[in-house]
Design a protein around this motif. Structure first.
Motif, PDB file in Angstrom:
ATOM      1  N   ILE A  25       0.911  -0.987   0.091  1.00 56.46           N
ATOM      2  CA  ILE A  25       0.008  -0.044   0.028  1.00 56.46           C
ATOM      3  C   ILE A  25       0.928   1.404  -0.143  1.00 56.46           C
ATOM      4  O   ILE A  25       0.509   2.496  -0.352  1.00 56.46           O
ATOM      5  N   LYS A  26       2.144   1.131   0.328  1.00 57.80           N
ATOM      6  CA  LYS A  26       3.232   2.107   0.324  1.00 57.80           C
ATOM      7  C   LYS A  26       2.797   3.081   1.385  1.00 57.80           C
ATOM      8  O   LYS A  26       2.533   4.478   1.269  1.00 57.80           O
ATOM      9  N   LEU A  27       2.454   2.732   2.683  1.00 58.19           N
ATOM     10  CA  LEU A  27       2.325   3.431   3.708  1.00 58.19           C
ATOM     11  C   LEU A  27       3.671   3.986   4.336  1.00 58.19           C
ATOM     12  O   LEU A  27       4.062   3.264   5.124  1.00 58.19           O
ATOM     13  N   ALA A  28       3.949   5.135   3.973  1.00 61.20           N
ATOM     14  CA  ALA A  28       5.112   5.793   4.640  1.00 61.20           C
ATOM     15  C   ALA A  28       5.073   6.071   6.268  1.00 61.20           C
ATOM     16  O   ALA A  28       5.862   6.115   6.799  1.00 61.20           O
ATOM     17  N   ASP A  29       3.898   6.320   6.534  1.00 62.30           N
ATOM     18  CA  ASP A  29       3.457   6.803   8.088  1.00 62.30           C
ATOM     19  C   ASP A  29       3.331   5.712   9.003  1.00 62.30           C
ATOM     20  O   ASP A  29       2.898   6.004   9.961  1.00 62.30           O
ATOM     21  N   TYR A  30       3.667   4.303   8.486  1.00 54.62           N
ATOM     22  CA  TYR A  30       2.940   3.393   9.154  1.00 54.62           C
ATOM     23  C   TYR A  30       3.970   2.980  10.440  1.00 54.62           C
ATOM     24  O   TYR A  30       5.038   2.989  10.214  1.00 54.62           O
ATOM     25  N   SER A  31       3.280   3.041  11.802  1.00 53.54           N
ATOM     26  CA  SER A  31       4.180   2.541  12.896  1.00 53.54           C
ATOM     27  C   SER A  31       3.285   2.004  13.850  1.00 53.54           C
ATOM     28  O   SER A  31       2.106   2.347  14.110  1.00 53.54           O
ATOM     29  N   ALA A  32       3.610   0.962  14.482  1.00 55.65           N
ATOM     30  CA  ALA A  32       3.020   0.311  15.673  1.00 55.65           C
ATOM     31  C   ALA A  32       2.646   1.130  16.728  1.00 55.65           C
ATOM     32  O   ALA A  32       3.699   1.789  17.122  1.00 55.65           O
ATOM     33  N   ARG A  33       1.382   1.116  17.683  1.00 56.63           N
ATOM     34  CA  ARG A  33       1.200   2.133  18.420  1.00 56.63           C
ATOM     35  C   ARG A  33      -0.331   1.790  19.024  1.00 56.63           C
ATOM     36  O   ARG A  33      -1.139   0.939  18.489  1.00 56.63           O
ATOM     37  N   SER A  34      -0.389   2.204  20.306  1.00 56.39           N
ATOM     38  CA  SER A  34      -1.761   2.081  20.815  1.00 56.39           C
ATOM     39  C   SER A  34      -2.446   3.468  20.999  1.00 56.39           C
ATOM     40  O   SER A  34      -1.925   4.374  20.475  1.00 56.39           O
ATOM     41  N   PHE A  35      -3.732   3.337  21.333  1.00 56.11           N
ATOM     42  CA  PHE A  35      -4.598   4.344  21.207  1.00 56.11           C
ATOM     43  C   PHE A  35      -5.427   4.527  22.553  1.00 56.11           C
ATOM     44  O   PHE A  35      -5.629   3.527  23.155  1.00 56.11           O
ATOM     45  N   PRO A  36      -5.690   5.761  22.825  1.00 58.10           N
ATOM     46  CA  PRO A  36      -6.208   5.948  24.048  1.00 58.10           C
ATOM     47  C   PRO A  36      -7.915   5.336  23.944  1.00 58.10           C
ATOM     48  O   PRO A  36      -8.612   5.672  23.305  1.00 58.10           O
ATOM     49  N   VAL A  37      -8.204   4.301  25.102  1.00 58.78           N
ATOM     50  CA  VAL A  37      -9.311   3.826  25.041  1.00 58.78           C
ATOM     51  C   VAL A  37      -9.980   3.835  26.306  1.00 58.78           C
ATOM     52  O   VAL A  37      -9.386   3.865  27.143  1.00 58.78           O
ATOM     53  N   ARG A  38     -11.313   3.838  26.180  1.00 58.01           N
ATOM     54  CA  ARG A  38     -12.113   3.696  27.564  1.00 58.01           C
ATOM     55  C   ARG A  38     -13.267   2.695  27.410  1.00 58.01           C
ATOM     56  O   ARG A  38     -13.930   2.643  26.292  1.00 58.01           O
ATOM     57  N   PHE A  39     -13.365   1.804  28.281  1.00 55.65           N
ATOM     58  CA  PHE A  39     -14.270   0.743  28.221  1.00 55.65           C
ATOM     59  C   PHE A  39     -15.442   0.984  29.165  1.00 55.65           C
ATOM     60  O   PHE A  39     -15.486   1.582  30.096  1.00 55.65           O
ATOM     61  N   TRP A  40     -16.847   0.651  28.248  1.00 56.63           N
ATOM     62  CA  TRP A  40     -17.966   0.796  28.896  1.00 56.63           C
ATOM     63  C   TRP A  40     -18.971  -0.300  28.669  1.00 56.63           C
ATOM     64  O   TRP A  40     -18.536  -1.243  27.852  1.00 56.63           O
ATOM     65  N   ASP A  41     -19.663  -0.811  29.723  1.00 54.61           N
ATOM     66  CA  ASP A  41     -20.386  -2.163  29.851  1.00 54.61           C
ATOM     67  C   ASP A  41     -21.750  -1.729  30.743  1.00 54.61           C
ATOM     68  O   ASP A  41     -21.811  -1.349  31.952  1.00 54.61           O
ATOM     69  N   VAL A  42     -22.786  -2.017  30.191  1.00 55.96           N
ATOM     70  CA  VAL A  42     -24.110  -2.155  30.808  1.00 55.96           C
ATOM     71  C   VAL A  42     -23.953  -2.752  32.231  1.00 55.96           C
ATOM     72  O   VAL A  42     -24.775  -2.281  33.270  1.00 55.96           O
ATOM     73  N   LEU A  43     -23.588  -4.052  32.166  1.00 55.87           N
ATOM     74  CA  LEU A  43     -23.327  -4.644  33.403  1.00 55.87           C
ATOM     75  C   LEU A  43     -22.049  -4.478  34.288  1.00 55.87           C
ATOM     76  O   LEU A  43     -22.019  -4.864  35.385  1.00 55.87           O
ATOM     77  N   GLY A  44     -21.333  -3.490  33.872  1.00 57.52           N
ATOM     78  CA  GLY A  44     -20.381  -2.951  34.699  1.00 57.52           C
ATOM     79  C   GLY A  44     -19.000  -4.013  34.757  1.00 57.52           C
ATOM     80  O   GLY A  44     -18.072  -3.667  35.752  1.00 57.52           O
ATOM     81  N   LYS A  45     -19.106  -5.318  34.133  1.00 54.80           N
ATOM     82  CA  LYS A  45     -18.087  -6.227  34.350  1.00 54.80           C
ATOM     83  C   LYS A  45     -16.808  -5.953  33.569  1.00 54.80           C
ATOM     84  O   LYS A  45     -15.719  -6.049  33.986  1.00 54.80           O
ATOM     85  N   ASN A  46     -17.006  -5.589  32.358  1.00 54.01           N
ATOM     86  CA  ASN A  46     -15.687  -5.305  31.428  1.00 54.01           C
ATOM     87  C   ASN A  46     -15.779  -3.804  31.183  1.00 54.01           C
ATOM     88  O   ASN A  46     -15.188  -3.545  30.107  1.00 54.01           O
ATOM     89  N   ILE A  60      -9.763   0.233  32.566  1.00 59.19           N
ATOM     90  CA  ILE A  60     -10.901   0.565  33.469  1.00 59.19           C
ATOM     91  C   ILE A  60     -10.797   1.651  34.859  1.00 59.19           C
ATOM     92  O   ILE A  60     -11.456   2.549  34.912  1.00 59.19           O
ATOM     93  N   GLN A  61      -9.729   1.180  35.283  1.00 58.96           N
ATOM     94  CA  GLN A  61      -9.389   2.190  36.294  1.00 58.96           C
ATOM     95  C   GLN A  61      -8.981   3.370  36.040  1.00 58.96           C
ATOM     96  O   GLN A  61      -9.050   4.536  36.918  1.00 58.96           O
ATOM     97  N   LYS A  62      -8.300   3.651  34.823  1.00 61.17           N
ATOM     98  CA  LYS A  62      -7.817   4.848  34.303  1.00 61.17           C
ATOM     99  C   LYS A  62      -8.946   5.750  33.766  1.00 61.17           C
ATOM    100  O   LYS A  62      -8.882   7.032  33.610  1.00 61.17           O
ATOM    101  N   ASN A  63     -10.187   5.391  33.447  1.00 63.09           N
ATOM    102  CA  ASN A  63     -11.338   5.927  32.939  1.00 63.09           C
ATOM    103  C   ASN A  63     -11.506   7.236  34.057  1.00 63.09           C
ATOM    104  O   ASN A  63     -12.115   6.605  35.060  1.00 63.09           O
ATOM    105  N   PRO A  64     -11.507   8.361  33.576  1.00 60.36           N
ATOM    106  CA  PRO A  64     -11.719   9.500  34.607  1.00 60.36           C
ATOM    107  C   PRO A  64     -13.188   9.499  35.115  1.00 60.36           C
ATOM    108  O   PRO A  64     -13.626  10.202  36.143  1.00 60.36           O
ATOM    109  N   TYR A  65     -14.052   8.795  34.364  1.00 59.55           N
ATOM    110  CA  TYR A  65     -15.609   8.504  35.128  1.00 59.55           C
ATOM    111  C   TYR A  65     -15.986   7.260  35.859  1.00 59.55           C
ATOM    112  O   TYR A  65     -17.176   7.108  36.176  1.00 59.55           O
ATOM    113  N   GLU A  66     -14.997   6.619  35.670  1.00 56.31           N
ATOM    114  CA  GLU A  66     -15.308   5.328  36.565  1.00 56.31           C
ATOM    115  C   GLU A  66     -15.674   5.599  38.194  1.00 56.31           C
ATOM    116  O   GLU A  66     -16.679   4.974  38.447  1.00 56.31           O
TER     117      GLU A  66
END
Length: 486
Positions: free
Chosen positions: A83-104, A399-405
Motif C-alpha cells: 500500500i506504500k504506507l510511509a507513515d505506518y508504525s505500531a502504536r496504541s490508542f487511548p481507549v475507555r471501556f463501557w459496559d451495561v453490566l459493569g463487568k468489562n 477501566i481504572q484509568k477511566n476518569p468517569y469510573e
C-alpha cells in the motif's frame, strides 16, 4: 486541501477517505471472518489519530486491542509495502471501556424517564395497547411530580395504577389491568436477563464520549456488547437512545473539515429487525440530519440487504468484504451489494464480491464535491494496534484509568416514584387503622366476656389492614421474596 485517511490500496494506487466527508456515514459489510472488525479498527485508529473521538460497539471483544500496540509480523510488513504506507508504525490508542453490566467496563445506565415510553415499549416488546398504557404511566408520574428512574419505580407505579384504576378513571380513562399484568410479566423477564442494572442513576451523559487525550488523540470509547447477546433489545435500545439524544442535543455545525465524532454500530441489522414503520422513519430522519451536526455513523453488518433502503441511501462511504452465495437468497444479497456501488468498468463487481480474500474489500468513498468514487478492489491497511483482545489485566487497568469510573461505578438510589408511592401507601394504611381504632369501644360484658386485650385489638386492626388495597400491597412487599420461592 482536505485531510485524508488512506484506508487501503490497490495495484495502481491508494484509496483516500476525505475527513470532510466522513460525516456522510458509511457501511462496513461482509460475511463472518472476512475482515470487517479489522476495517473498523483501522478506521477508528485513523479518526483517533486526527483528534476525532470514536464510539465503537464491540460485540466479539476483539476491538479492545486498540489499547495496545501491534506486534511486527511479515504479513503486516508485506501489506505496508504494497500500500506504500510511509507513515505506518505500531502504536496504541487511548481507549475507555463501557459496559451495561459493569463487568468489562465502566457501568452504563439510563433512567426510565430518559428512555421514554416508545423506546421502552420496543425494549419490552409491547403491543399497541400495552404501549398506550405505558405512556399513561409516564403521564401519571409527570402529573404527580414523581421521577421514574429504575425498574422499581416502574413496577410500583404499575401496581398503584392497578389498585386505584377506578379512582383514576376520570382523569386517565380506562386502565386495563390485563395490560398492566402483561407489562409486569415483561419486566420480570427483563430483570431475569440482567436488564434491571441498565436502569438507574447516575445516568450516562453522551457528552462523556466526546473527549481527546492530552496529546490531542480522539478517545476511542469501546462499548462492550458481548454480554448483551442474550438480550439484544437492551443493545439496540441504548444505541437508538444515543442516536436520538445526539440528534436532539447537538447544535447545527454545517460543513467542516472533519467530524466532531464518529460512531460504529456493529450488528446493525438488530436496529432494524422488527422495527415499526414509525420507528424506521425516525431513524432515517436522524441519520439524514445528524451529519449536519458533525457526527458520522457507520453501520456494520453481514450484508447491505440487512439495512433498509431508506437508511442505506444515506451511507456514502462503503466497505464491502466477501459474501458467499450458496442459496438464492444469498445470491440476491450479493446482487444488491454489487448494485450499491458506482460501477468500475474494469471490475465485475458481483463476481469479485465472492472472490475477495480476508482483509480485502470493495471500497467506494465520497470524493471531490461529495461524489462517490468508482468502486475499487482494495487491500485494507493493517492496524497499528493489536489485532485481538486485551488481557483481563490490561482491560482492568484501562477501566481504572477511566476518569468517569468513580462517578459511574456505584449506583445512586434517589427518592423517586417507588419510595413516594410506598410512603403514600403507608400513610393511607395508618389513616385506615386510626379510623378503625376510633370505632373500638370497650365495655364490660359481665362474667361472660372480658375486656378486649391489646393483642386482640392489634389482630383486628391487622385483619382490616390486610383487607384493604394498601394492606395487600404491603403484604406483597414483605412476603414477596418468600412466596416467590414456594
Amino acid at each position: 486541501m482536505s485531510e485524508e485517511i488512506i484506508v487501503g490500496g490497490y495495484g495502481e494506487g491508494s484509496v483516500p477517505l476525505k475527513l470532510e466527508y466522513a460525516n456522510r456515514h458509511g457501511l462496513i459489510a461482509g460475511a463472518t471472518g472476512t475482515g470487517k472488525t479489522v476495517t473498523v479498527q483501522v478506521l477508528a485508529e485513523e479518526f483517533s489519530r486526527r483528534g476525532v473521538p470514536v464510539f465503537v460497539s464491540d460485540v466479539k471483544g476483539d476491538l479492545s486491542g486498540l489499547g495496545a500496540a501491534g506486534k511486527p509480523h511479515p504479513k503486516i510488513s508485506e501489506r505496508v509495502d504494497y500500500i506504500k504506507l510511509a507513515d505506518y508504525s505500531a502504536r496504541s490508542f487511548p481507549v475507555r471501556f463501557w459496559d451495561v453490566l459493569g463487568k468489562n467496563g465502566t457501568p452504563v445506565r439510563l433512567t426510565v424517564s430518559e428512555m421514554g415510553p416508545q423506546l421502552l415499549s420496543r425494549l419490552l416488546d409491547l403491543n399497541d395497547a400495552q404501549e398506550s398504557l405505558l405512556a399513561l404511566v409516564f403521564s401519571f408520574a409527570d402529573q404527580e411530580g414523581m421521577l421514574l428512574l429504575d425498574v422499581d419505580d416502574l413496577k410500583t407505579t404499575l401496581d398503584y395504577l392497578s389498585e386505584h384504576a377506578n379512582d383514576l378513571q376520570a382523569g386517565y380513562g380506562n386502565i386495563s389491568k390485563a395490560s398492566i399484568n402483561a407489562i409486569q410479566r415483561k419486566l420480570l423477564m427483563f430483570e431475569g436477563d440482567g436488564g434491571d442494572t441498565f436502569f438507574g442513576e447516575p445516568a450516562i451523559q453522551f457528552e462523556n464520549f466526546f473527549c481527546c487525550d492530552s496529546q490531542g488523540n480522539g478517545v476511542v470509547n469501546v462499548f462492550d456488547a458481548r454480554s448483551l447477546s442474550s438480550n439484544p433489545r437492551i443493545y439496540t435500545a441504548f444505541l437508538l437512545w444515543l442516536l436520538s439524544e445526539m440528534f436532539e442535543s447537538l447544535p447545527e455545525r454545517g460543513e467542516a473539515d472533519r467530524p466532531i465524532a464518529v460512531f460504529f454500530f456493529d450488528e446493525a441489522h438488530l436496529l432494524f429487525k422488527g422495527t415499526p414503520k414509525i420507528f424506521l422513519e425516525k431513524i432515517e430522519q436522524v441519520i439524514r440530519l445528524i451529519r449536519s451536526k458533525g457526527v458520522g455513523i457507520y453501520f456494520i453488518s453481514q450484508s447491505p440487504a440487512d439495512i433498509p433502503d431508506e437508511v442505506l441511501g444515506q451511507l456514502g462511504n462503503r466497505f464491502q468484504h466477501a459474501l458467499r452465495a450458496y442459496t438464492p437468497k444469498e445470491r440476491k444479497a450479493v446482487r444488491v451489494a454489487a448494485q450499491s456501488f458506482r460501477e468500475n468498468p474494469a471490475l465485475d463487481t458481483e463476481t469479485v464480491i465472492g472472490e475477495l480474500g480476508v482483509g480485502e474489500a470493495l471500497v467506494s468513498v465520497l470524493g471531490d464535491k461529495g461524489v462517490p468514487s468508482i468502486v475499487q478492489r482494495t487491500l485494507i491497511r493493517p492496524p497499528a494496534s493489536r489485532i485481538g483482545p486485551l488481557s483481563d489485566i490490561e482491560r482492568a487497568s484501562y477501566i481504572q484509568k477511566n476518569p468517569y469510573e468513580s462517578e459511574y461505578r456505584q449506583p445512586v438510589d434517589r427518592v423517586s416514584a417507588h419510595e413516594l408511592l410506598l410512603e403514600r401507601a403507608k400513610k393511607r394504611q395508618q389513616q385506615e387503622e386510626l379510623a378503625a381504632g376510633k370505632k373500638v369501644k370497650t365495655r364490660a360484658s359481665g362474667q361472660s366476656r372480658s375486656r378486649e386485650t391489646v393483642g386482640e385489638a392489634f389482630m383486628k386492626s391487622m385483619a382490616r389492614s390486610l383487607g384493604s388495597a394498601s394492606g395487600r400491597r404491603i403484604l406483597r412487599g414483605v412476603l414477596g421474596s418468600i412466596l416467590k420461592g414456594k
